[in-house]
Design a protein around this motif. Structure first.
Motif, PDB file in Angstrom:
ATOM      1  N   ALA A 192       0.814  -1.227   0.000  1.00  0.00           N
ATOM      2  CA  ALA A 192       0.000   0.000   0.000  1.00  0.00           C
ATOM      3  C   ALA A 192       0.847   1.277   0.000  1.00  0.00           C
ATOM      4  O   ALA A 192       0.556   2.205  -0.768  1.00  0.00           O
ATOM      5  CB  ALA A 192      -0.979  -0.021   1.161  1.00  0.00           C
ATOM      6  N   LEU A 316      -2.798  -3.874  -5.988  1.00  0.00           N
ATOM      7  CA  LEU A 316      -3.725  -3.854  -4.855  1.00  0.00           C
ATOM      8  C   LEU A 316      -5.138  -4.227  -5.299  1.00  0.00           C
ATOM      9  O   LEU A 316      -5.853  -4.968  -4.615  1.00  0.00           O
ATOM     10  CB  LEU A 316      -3.730  -2.478  -4.201  1.00  0.00           C
ATOM     11  CG  LEU A 316      -2.523  -2.113  -3.328  1.00  0.00           C
ATOM     12  CD1 LEU A 316      -2.576  -0.632  -2.969  1.00  0.00           C
ATOM     13  CD2 LEU A 316      -2.480  -2.965  -2.061  1.00  0.00           C
ATOM     14  N   SER A 321      -0.904  -7.720  -1.407  1.00  0.00           N
ATOM     15  CA  SER A 321      -0.685  -6.873  -0.235  1.00  0.00           C
ATOM     16  C   SER A 321       0.789  -6.686   0.088  1.00  0.00           C
ATOM     17  O   SER A 321       1.137  -5.828   0.899  1.00  0.00           O
ATOM     18  CB  SER A 321      -1.386  -7.476   0.992  1.00  0.00           C
ATOM     19  OG  SER A 321      -0.873  -8.787   1.263  1.00  0.00           O
TER      20      SER A 321
END
Length: 360
Positions: A192, A316, A321
């Motif tokens: 992220a 994503l 992840s």
């Protein structure tokens, strides 16, 4: 480090500790006034003929005569990393191999022999994840013959620096005259934050360029301009396409040239190349990045960050992840860039080449 008991240096390791991580202190100048020591930490990979062999995290082989040994002890395994996703070196090796599949492969016990017409060492080397099912010398002769039949040098990709890596194999190859040619770090990070990177993070935008993210085009196959920008590209062969386009879910990124010529498609000038490129393969939770390159005259504009962010955002969306990548240890600018994006070193791998005599 403390080697003393009651003020004296002590040696608390024996040949029975081969395979364990040890810390040793050796005389660097025997007989010098006051004594001078050198310390080393690594996996004790052999103790034969009065010589200890240690393999460091970075793959360096250290030989220590027993006569120079001043102290030694077994030490705990390296502590687990506190940042980035948890994974074993074997898991990452398998994931990375699926993301860079060879044009041809053949099993040898737990080893996989890979060939792709010479396009990159990763796709033209043995992946030794297990036992070859043969005595070491016979297995190595089999490897050399397999690659010679394809007109290729024999390479074996060996990992070091983690709890389940292959220091003993590195030492065995070194003892047989194999040559360590190239080393690379395998780095991991949470995905992220990479998707949030842009010109304001990572590499700063050039003066007057503003902070707006440059356009990044994502495709499933590399166009001719993308291939021209890729520095390892030496010809559009079936083997190259098989490696680059292979993998569970592959995407190619390109930042269009500032002034693409007439007839350019998606920013790819038929006579030129994009300003920046990248590649990402999604495999379950993992997103693997490679081929992130920027034209020399376009650097320091945040293009590499934009490419990474665009590829990470798409990964994503596909359910990934965690991120990983591989960067050669002598590529200082790339390592610094990935530092800024939050990638930390998980382990190192090395390509060992057979000696000219084939190891016979």
């Amino acid at each position: 480090m403390d080697f003393t008991t009651g003020g004296r240096l002590t040696v608390r390791i024996t040949a029975a500790d081969v395979g364990k991580r040890v810390s040793v202190r050796r005389w660097s100048e025997p007989g010098a006034p006051g004594g001078r020591f050198t310390d080393a930490v690594g996996v004790l990979t052999s103790w034969d003929g009065g010589v200890l062999c240690l393999t460091r995290r970075n793959g360096e082989i250290v030989r220590i005569p027993e006569s120079a040994l001043a102290a030694g002890k077994v030490v705990p395994a390296a502590p687990a990393r506190r940042r980035g996703p948890a994974a074993s070196a074997a898991e990452l090796s398998r994931v990375a191999a699926r993301a860079w599949p060879p044009a041809e492969s053949e099993p040898l016990g737990g080893w996989t022999l890979r060939a792709s017409g010479g396009f990159t060492r990763r796709a033209n080397s043995v992946l030794p994840l297990g036992d070859p099912g043969l005595p070491a010398d016979e297995a190595l002769r089999r490897v050399v013959r397999w690659y010679a039949a394809r007109g290729l040098p024999a390479y074996i990709q060996v990992t070091t620096g983690a709890g389940d890596t292959q220091e003993e194999l590195a030492a065995a190859l070194d003892a047989r005259g194999w040559i360590r040619e190239v080393s690379a770090e395998v780095r991991t990070a949470a995905l992220a934050p990479v998707a949030e990177a842009g010109p304001a993070q990572g590499v700063p935008a050039a003066a007057g360029a503003g902070s707006a993210a440059p356009p990044v085009r994502l495709t499933r196959t590399p166009g001719p301009g993308w291939l021209r920008r890729y520095q390892r590209f030496a010809g559009d062969t079936p083997e190259v396409r098989r490696v680059l386009c292979g993998g569970p879910s592959v995407r190619f990124a390109a930042v269009p040239a500032d002034k693409p010529a007439d007839g350019a498609v998606d920013g790819e000038d038929p006579g030129g190349a994009p300003a920046a490129i990248g590649r990402c393969v999604v495999d379950g939770r993992w997103a693997g990045f490679s081929a992130v390159e920027v034209a020399p005259e376009q650097r320091r504009r945040g293009l590499a960050s934009a490419v990474m962010a665009a590829l990470a955002a798409r990964a994503l969306e596909e359910g990934a992840s965690a991120a990983y990548l591989q960067v050669e240890t002598d590529n200082g600018p790339a390592r610094a860039f990935y530092d800024r994006l939050g990638f930390t070193v998980h382990h190192t791998y090395h390509h060992w080449r057979a000696p000219d005599d084939g190891g016979h």
